[in-house]
Design a protein around this motif. Sequence first.
Motif, short mmCIF file in Angstrom:
data_model
loop_
_atom_site.label_atom_id
_atom_site.label_comp_id
_atom_site.label_asym_id
_atom_site.label_seq_id
_atom_site.Cartn_x
_atom_site.Cartn_y
_atom_site.Cartn_z
N PRO A 47 0.84 -1.20 0.00
CA PRO A 47 0.00 0.00 0.00
C PRO A 47 0.87 1.25 0.00
CG PRO A 47 0.13 -0.92 2.21
CD PRO A 47 0.84 -1.88 1.30
N THR A 48 0.30 2.33 -0.54
CA THR A 48 1.01 3.61 -0.52
C THR A 48 0.42 4.55 0.53
OG1 THR A 48 -0.42 4.44 -2.28
CG2 THR A 48 1.67 3.43 -2.92
N GLU A 49 -0.68 4.17 1.16
CA GLU A 49 -1.26 5.00 2.19
C GLU A 49 -0.51 4.79 3.51
OE1 GLU A 49 -3.02 2.66 0.62
OE2 GLU A 49 -4.19 3.80 -0.85
N ASP A 50 -0.39 5.86 4.25
CA ASP A 50 0.18 5.80 5.60
C ASP A 50 1.57 5.17 5.63
OD1 ASP A 50 -2.23 6.86 6.61
OD2 ASP A 50 -3.12 4.87 6.68
N LEU A 51 2.38 5.45 4.61
CA LEU A 51 3.76 4.96 4.63
C LEU A 51 4.61 5.71 5.65
CD1 LEU A 51 4.81 4.41 0.89
CD2 LEU A 51 4.66 2.69 2.69
N ILE A 52 4.27 6.97 5.87
CA ILE A 52 5.11 7.82 6.70
C ILE A 52 4.77 7.62 8.17
CG2 ILE A 52 5.98 10.14 7.07
CD1 ILE A 52 6.46 9.10 4.27
N THR A 64 7.44 -1.45 6.82
CA THR A 64 7.98 -0.18 6.31
C THR A 64 9.13 0.35 7.16
OG1 THR A 64 5.80 0.39 5.41
CG2 THR A 64 7.38 2.18 5.68
N SER A 65 8.97 0.31 8.47
CA SER A 65 10.01 0.84 9.34
C SER A 65 11.31 0.05 9.21
CB SER A 65 9.54 0.84 10.80
OG SER A 65 9.18 -0.48 11.21
#
Length: 218
Positions: free
Chosen positions: A7-12, A181-182
């Motif tokens: 997913p590209t949402e909430d990557l940050i 992701t982290s």
Amino acid sequence: MFLANFPTEDLIGPILLALNILGIAVFAATGALAAARKEQTIVTFIFFALVTGVGGGTIRDLLIGAPVFWIIEQTMLISIFVMVVIIWITPAKWWRGKMMDWLDAIGLVAYSVYGTAKSLQYGVPPIPAAMMGVITACAGGIIRDVLAGVPSIVLRPEVYVTAAALSAGMFVIFLSFNMLTSVAAVVAALFGFFVRAAAIRYGLALPSYRGSKDAEAI
């Protein structure tokens, strides 16, 4: 498709936000050090730190259609001012030798990973997103060197842009394999840092152009 696996949402998340602040802070420090080496005033310190710290991220945000981050997030500006004060009040001997290169290496990989993540979150496809990460990482240092009147760091023979590209590319690849992701961010940043560290320590470099005995004639 390559991007469809994650997913590209909430990557940050917190780790990427920390990498962003770290990248801005250490790049700002290198800008202040460039001003220090030119024996400039505190105002010039702040200006050099500002354009170095936010230069790459500003170009990235303009290209991907995002609000320019430092205009809406004053925390970033505070981190820059803190670094200026630290450089201004500490002894010059602390920052001699290759200290500026080591700080730049930290900022390079932290900013390349964050720039890639933010670009992905704004819908940029993986390969252009990785390129945005490289621009994020390298543009501030280029601006700093131009202002300081010294040869750009990207023109040095040792590996530099390649380290940023490795961090950005590995981050995208890790995400495509559904890595957390982290974890992907930290591992990609560390890999790029070790490559850049080898370049600083041992002069690691890619082969240069040898196609002409007189390259200036091209």
